[in-house]
Design a protein around this motif. Structure first.
Motif, PDB file in Angstrom:
ATOM      1  N   LEU A   8       0.830  -1.212   0.000  1.00  0.00           N
ATOM      2  CA  LEU A   8       0.000   0.000   0.000  1.00  0.00           C
ATOM      3  C   LEU A   8       0.856   1.249   0.000  1.00  0.00           C
ATOM      4  CD1 LEU A   8      -2.900  -0.850   2.465  1.00  0.00           C
ATOM      5  CD2 LEU A   8      -3.083  -0.360   0.031  1.00  0.00           C
ATOM      6  N   PHE A  11       2.415   1.707  -3.410  1.00  0.00           N
ATOM      7  CA  PHE A  11       1.354   2.106  -4.334  1.00  0.00           C
ATOM      8  C   PHE A  11       1.017   3.583  -4.151  1.00  0.00           C
ATOM      9  CE2 PHE A  11      -2.994   2.527  -5.825  1.00  0.00           C
ATOM     10  CZ  PHE A  11      -2.959   1.808  -7.014  1.00  0.00           C
ATOM     11  N   THR A  12       0.860   3.990  -2.886  1.00  0.00           N
ATOM     12  CA  THR A  12       0.519   5.388  -2.615  1.00  0.00           C
ATOM     13  C   THR A  12       1.614   6.324  -3.107  1.00  0.00           C
ATOM     14  OG1 THR A  12      -0.701   4.662  -0.688  1.00  0.00           O
ATOM     15  CG2 THR A  12      -0.178   7.000  -0.803  1.00  0.00           C
ATOM     16  N   PHE A  16       1.340   9.319  -5.888  1.00  0.00           N
ATOM     17  CA  PHE A  16       1.810  10.690  -5.670  1.00  0.00           C
ATOM     18  C   PHE A  16       2.763  11.108  -6.794  1.00  0.00           C
ATOM     19  CE2 PHE A  16       0.585  12.517  -1.496  1.00  0.00           C
ATOM     20  CZ  PHE A  16      -0.303  11.531  -1.128  1.00  0.00           C
ATOM     21  N   LEU A  19       0.805  11.987  -9.739  1.00  0.00           N
ATOM     22  CA  LEU A  19       0.147  13.282  -9.613  1.00  0.00           C
ATOM     23  C   LEU A  19       1.114  14.440  -9.810  1.00  0.00           C
ATOM     24  CD1 LEU A  19      -2.254  12.750  -6.594  1.00  0.00           C
ATOM     25  CD2 LEU A  19      -2.816  12.839  -9.002  1.00  0.00           C
ATOM     26  N   TYR A  20       2.339  14.284  -9.310  1.00  0.00           N
ATOM     27  CA  TYR A  20       3.259  15.413  -9.326  1.00  0.00           C
ATOM     28  C   TYR A  20       4.088  15.509 -10.603  1.00  0.00           C
ATOM     29  CZ  TYR A  20       2.356  17.015  -4.602  1.00  0.00           C
ATOM     30  OH  TYR A  20       1.761  17.557  -3.505  1.00  0.00           O
ATOM     31  N   ARG A 255      -7.966  26.730   7.437  1.00  0.00           N
ATOM     32  CA  ARG A 255      -7.286  26.360   8.672  1.00  0.00           C
ATOM     33  C   ARG A 255      -7.755  27.221   9.833  1.00  0.00           C
ATOM     34  NH1 ARG A 255      -3.286  22.065   8.827  1.00  0.00           N
ATOM     35  NH2 ARG A 255      -4.805  20.927   7.609  1.00  0.00           N
TER      36      ARG A 255
ATOM     37  N   PRO B  94      -6.953   2.253  -2.639  1.00  0.00           N
ATOM     38  CA  PRO B  94      -5.771   1.937  -1.840  1.00  0.00           C
ATOM     39  C   PRO B  94      -5.147   3.181  -1.203  1.00  0.00           C
ATOM     40  CG  PRO B  94      -5.668   0.818  -3.945  1.00  0.00           C
ATOM     41  CD  PRO B  94      -6.837   1.743  -4.012  1.00  0.00           C
ATOM     42  N   VAL B  95      -5.145   4.295  -1.938  1.00  0.00           N
ATOM     43  CA  VAL B  95      -4.538   5.515  -1.400  1.00  0.00           C
ATOM     44  C   VAL B  95      -5.338   6.009  -0.195  1.00  0.00           C
ATOM     45  CG1 VAL B  95      -3.987   7.927  -1.906  1.00  0.00           C
ATOM     46  CG2 VAL B  95      -3.530   6.167  -3.609  1.00  0.00           C
ATOM     47  N   TYR B  97      -7.358   4.313   1.633  1.00  0.00           N
ATOM     48  CA  TYR B  97      -7.250   3.292   2.677  1.00  0.00           C
ATOM     49  C   TYR B  97      -5.926   3.435   3.418  1.00  0.00           C
ATOM     50  CZ  TYR B  97      -7.434  -1.323   4.870  1.00  0.00           C
ATOM     51  OH  TYR B  97      -7.453  -2.345   5.776  1.00  0.00           O
ATOM     52  N   TYR B  98      -4.852   3.596   2.648  1.00  0.00           N
ATOM     53  CA  TYR B  98      -3.527   3.705   3.257  1.00  0.00           C
ATOM     54  C   TYR B  98      -3.461   4.923   4.176  1.00  0.00           C
ATOM     55  CZ  TYR B  98       1.483   4.320   3.812  1.00  0.00           C
ATOM     56  OH  TYR B  98       2.722   4.491   4.359  1.00  0.00           O
ATOM     57  N   ILE B  99      -3.916   6.080   3.675  1.00  0.00           N
ATOM     58  CA  ILE B  99      -3.811   7.296   4.490  1.00  0.00           C
ATOM     59  C   ILE B  99      -4.697   7.176   5.716  1.00  0.00           C
ATOM     60  CG2 ILE B  99      -4.120   9.796   4.511  1.00  0.00           C
ATOM     61  CD1 ILE B  99      -3.553   9.816   1.536  1.00  0.00           C
ATOM     62  N   LYS B 102      -3.286   3.369   7.715  1.00  0.00           N
ATOM     63  CA  LYS B 102      -1.889   3.035   7.995  1.00  0.00           C
ATOM     64  C   LYS B 102      -1.071   4.226   8.450  1.00  0.00           C
ATOM     65  CE  LYS B 102      -2.586  -1.179   6.585  1.00  0.00           C
ATOM     66  NZ  LYS B 102      -2.597  -2.295   7.550  1.00  0.00           N
ATOM     67  N   ASP B 108      -2.731  14.579   8.091  1.00  0.00           N
ATOM     68  CA  ASP B 108      -3.081  15.845   7.448  1.00  0.00           C
ATOM     69  C   ASP B 108      -2.084  16.201   6.357  1.00  0.00           C
ATOM     70  OD1 ASP B 108      -5.229  16.016   8.998  1.00  0.00           O
ATOM     71  OD2 ASP B 108      -4.592  17.748  10.183  1.00  0.00           O
ATOM     72  N   PHE B 110      -0.281  14.130   4.566  1.00  0.00           N
ATOM     73  CA  PHE B 110      -0.528  13.282   3.406  1.00  0.00           C
ATOM     74  C   PHE B 110      -1.697  13.813   2.577  1.00  0.00           C
ATOM     75  CE2 PHE B 110       2.368  10.167   4.950  1.00  0.00           C
ATOM     76  CZ  PHE B 110       2.647   9.338   3.874  1.00  0.00           C
ATOM     77  N   ILE B 112      -2.913  16.846   2.468  1.00  0.00           N
ATOM     78  CA  ILE B 112      -2.576  18.107   1.806  1.00  0.00           C
ATOM     79  C   ILE B 112      -1.656  17.856   0.613  1.00  0.00           C
ATOM     80  CG2 ILE B 112      -1.272  20.259   2.099  1.00  0.00           C
ATOM     81  CD1 ILE B 112      -2.648  20.625   4.728  1.00  0.00           C
ATOM     82  N   LEU B 113      -0.681  16.952   0.790  1.00  0.00           N
ATOM     83  CA  LEU B 113       0.200  16.599  -0.328  1.00  0.00           C
ATOM     84  C   LEU B 113      -0.599  16.012  -1.483  1.00  0.00           C
ATOM     85  CD1 LEU B 113       3.424  15.025   1.199  1.00  0.00           C
ATOM     86  CD2 LEU B 113       3.235  17.084  -0.197  1.00  0.00           C
ATOM     87  N   PHE B 114      -1.647  15.280  -1.136  1.00  0.00           N
ATOM     88  CA  PHE B 114      -2.487  14.713  -2.186  1.00  0.00           C
ATOM     89  C   PHE B 114      -3.282  15.803  -2.900  1.00  0.00           C
ATOM     90  CE2 PHE B 114      -6.443  12.949  -3.782  1.00  0.00           C
ATOM     91  CZ  PHE B 114      -5.961  11.918  -4.573  1.00  0.00           C
TER      92      PHE B 114
END
Lengths: 259, 291
Positions: A8, A11-12, A16, A19-20, A255, B94-95, B97-99, B102, B108, B110, B112-114
């Motif tokens: 996982l 994969f994540t 990313f 995306l970047y 925020r 999966p993304v 789920y992971y964030i 896990k 937060d 992760f 925001i980066l997403f």
């Protein structure tokens, strides 16, 4: 279980990267000296020079800003009225009203934009900045109303009553109490309305008149005409930095207010 | 003046009317009236001299419905949007789920980066993808130079390019509702499942997945609707063989200048989208839309 976790994770990270990487590649190659899109030869600002010295870009940027400002102001006023009516009073036909507010968010923009254009032509309304602004407001009212309604949910009406008891009239109460209390909601909705207008392509494309271009229109016409080019890379990176500044603003307000 | 003010003050109905009239009149004229004009065109109630006639007919609808090309393009749009939704779910689940499960400390960060890549406007994201998919791009250069492929991948102006860019542009619409849903999920239920002897796979299939259905449904709608009505992406990275409904409506209006047929097609398309949303709201409830 361990294997699953690391799968996982990898994969994540790959998502990313997915995306970047396009954005990063675009930015890197905007600094490339040669025209090549595949090989980075030397650092150079020459494509930026071309963008910055292009009067069309500045005119478009200026147009985007003032159109966005007008759209933001009008849609905040209209959206605030709608949100206040919906959150403060109960009346018949409210659920119909709520769907009337949501429909502009749901309908694909291409259908919306072409329909508006057809009505403009049908009624012989000359196309130009005004028709663009009207088109933007027509969809941003809905977004503004939805955001404001969500933020106004916990609004405490008793402070208004207190102000009235202490002798303030309606206008004083509205401008001194209601508006300042709603400031975070207005700010959030306003930034959203501005971003929607600033980034809009489709509505602008079909409702603008000869010679009136916003920044997305300049990018669109050159992308549709010539595809990827170093000059367009630098123009897009330039536009990207502007949307980034607004996004940071939005993040800060979110925020400070809390979701 | 004073009595008028007093009257307004006391009467809620008047207050509501005064508040609602300006925004509703604006929407009625500049959002709903255009669709009425399009409706009149679609029923052949406006002639070429732009005069309204009161002789409705269904000729343009029957023309659209009997035109196999239109059906093909409509099916292709459904197919593109369906594949986009499926890929967004396969990549996004999966993304999310992971964030949600896990990541412990920097959740937060992760998220925001997403989200950051999605701060970039839709058009710029599409263009950035073009700069990677291009035959001359650095990816093709690298892949060729390390010998992984013999010649550059020609993906631009294909179905795959359209779908890939749609996934790139709309992934966030799937991940955010899914993440919100998984975050709200009562994690003690998962512990209960494993205490009662379910292995991780079974726990996921029997507990986590069914409980995340609302998030999946919301993500489905939020990705499917903009995808099926997509116009910009096929126009930029697709060829004439990859057109979707939005592009064909545009072509009929602007290219062929046949507003009657274009209107009929628009009306059918809007009816399809609205009925989809109505079915969704009926099944999931209105809260499903308020994300």
């Amino acid at each position: 279980m361990k294997i699953m976790s690391s799968f996982l994770k990898i994969f994540t990270i790959m998502v990313f990267l997915f995306l970047y990487s396009p954005i990063i590649v675009m930015i890197i190659f905007s600094f490339n000296e040669s025209k090549s899109l595949g090989v980075f030869t030397n650092f150079s600002l020459k494509w930026y020079e071309k963008v910055v010295t292009n009067p069309e870009v500045w005119r478009a940027l200026y147009n985007s800003f003032w159109v966005g400002a007008v759209v933001t102001f009008v849609s905040i006023v209209l959206g605030l009225m709608m949100a206040m009516a919906v959150t403060r009073y109960s009346f018949s036909g409210k659920s119909i009203l709520e769907s009337l507010i949501l429909i502009p968010i749901i309908i694909p923009e291409i259908a919306e934009a072409l329909s508006l254009m057809i009505m403009y032509i049908f009624l012989n309304i000359p196309l130009g900045p005004v028709t663009v602004i009207i088109g933007h407001i027509a969809f941003s009212i809905s977004y503004v109303t939805v955001v404001m309604r969500a933020r106004m949910a916990g609004y405490d009406k008793s402070i208004e009553e207190a102000a009235r008891t202490l002798g303030a009239n309606e206008l004083q109460t509205f401008f001194r109490i209601t508006l300042p209390t709603l400031y975070p909601a207005i700010l959030a909705a306003g930034l959203l309305a501005f971003t929607l207008s600033f980034d809009d392509l489709i509505k602008t494309l079909f409702t603008t008149g000869p010679g009136f271009k916003t920044l997305p229109l300049v990018i669109w016409s050159s992308a549709a005409r010539g595809g990827v080019s170093p000059e367009l890379n630098s123009l897009s990176s330039f536009a990207l930095s502007i949307s980034f500044i607004f996004a940071l603003f939005r993040l800060r307000t979110e925020r400070s207010v809390g979701r | 003046m004073d009595t008028l003010l007093k009257y307004i003050r006391r009467n809620v109905k008047v207050k509501v009317t005064l508040l609602l009239a300006p925004p509703l009149i604006f929407l009625a004229i500049w959002f709903y009236a255009p669709f009425m004009i399009v409706g009149l065109y679609s029923f052949d109630m406006i002639n070429i001299y732009r005069e309204i006639t009161f002789t409705p007919s269904l000729t343009h609808y029957s023309k659209v419905l009997s035109w196999t090309g239109a059906a093909g393009i409509f099916l292709r749009s459904l197919y593109f949007a369906g594949v986009t939704v499926a890929l967004c779910l396969l990549i996004g689940y999966p993304v999310a789920y992971y964030i949600s499960f896990k990541v412990k400390k920097y959740k937060d960060l992760f998220i925001i980066l997403f989200i950051i890549p999605f701060w970039v406007s839709f058009l710029l994201r599409t263009y950035a993808m073009m700069s990677i998919l291009d035959e001359r791009s650095i990816f093709n250069t690298i892949l060729v130079s390390i010998g992984l492929i013999n010649s550059p991948i020609k993906i631009m102006y294909t179905d795959a390019a359209v779908i890939l860019v749609m996934v790139y542009d709309y992934l966030v619409m799937m991940v955010l509702p899914l993440y919100a849903n998984l975050e709200k999920l009562d994690k003690s239920l998962l512990e209960a499942a494993s205490t009662l002897g379910a292995d991780p796979v079974k726990t996921f299939l029997k507990v986590t997945l069914p409980l995340s259905m609302p998030g999946i449904m919301a993500g489905f709608l939020l990705v499917f609707i903009p995808s099926v009505g997509e116009f910009v992406i096929p126009e930029l990275v697709g060829g004439p063989n990859n057109y979707m409904v939005g592009n064909i409506i545009y072509e009929i209006f602007m290219g062929a200048r046949h507003w009657w047929t274009g209107s009929a097609l628009s009306m059918l398309f809007i009816a399809f989208i609205l009925s989809l949303v109505i079915v969704y709201v009926r099944r999931v409830g209105e809260r499903g839309l308020a994300i």
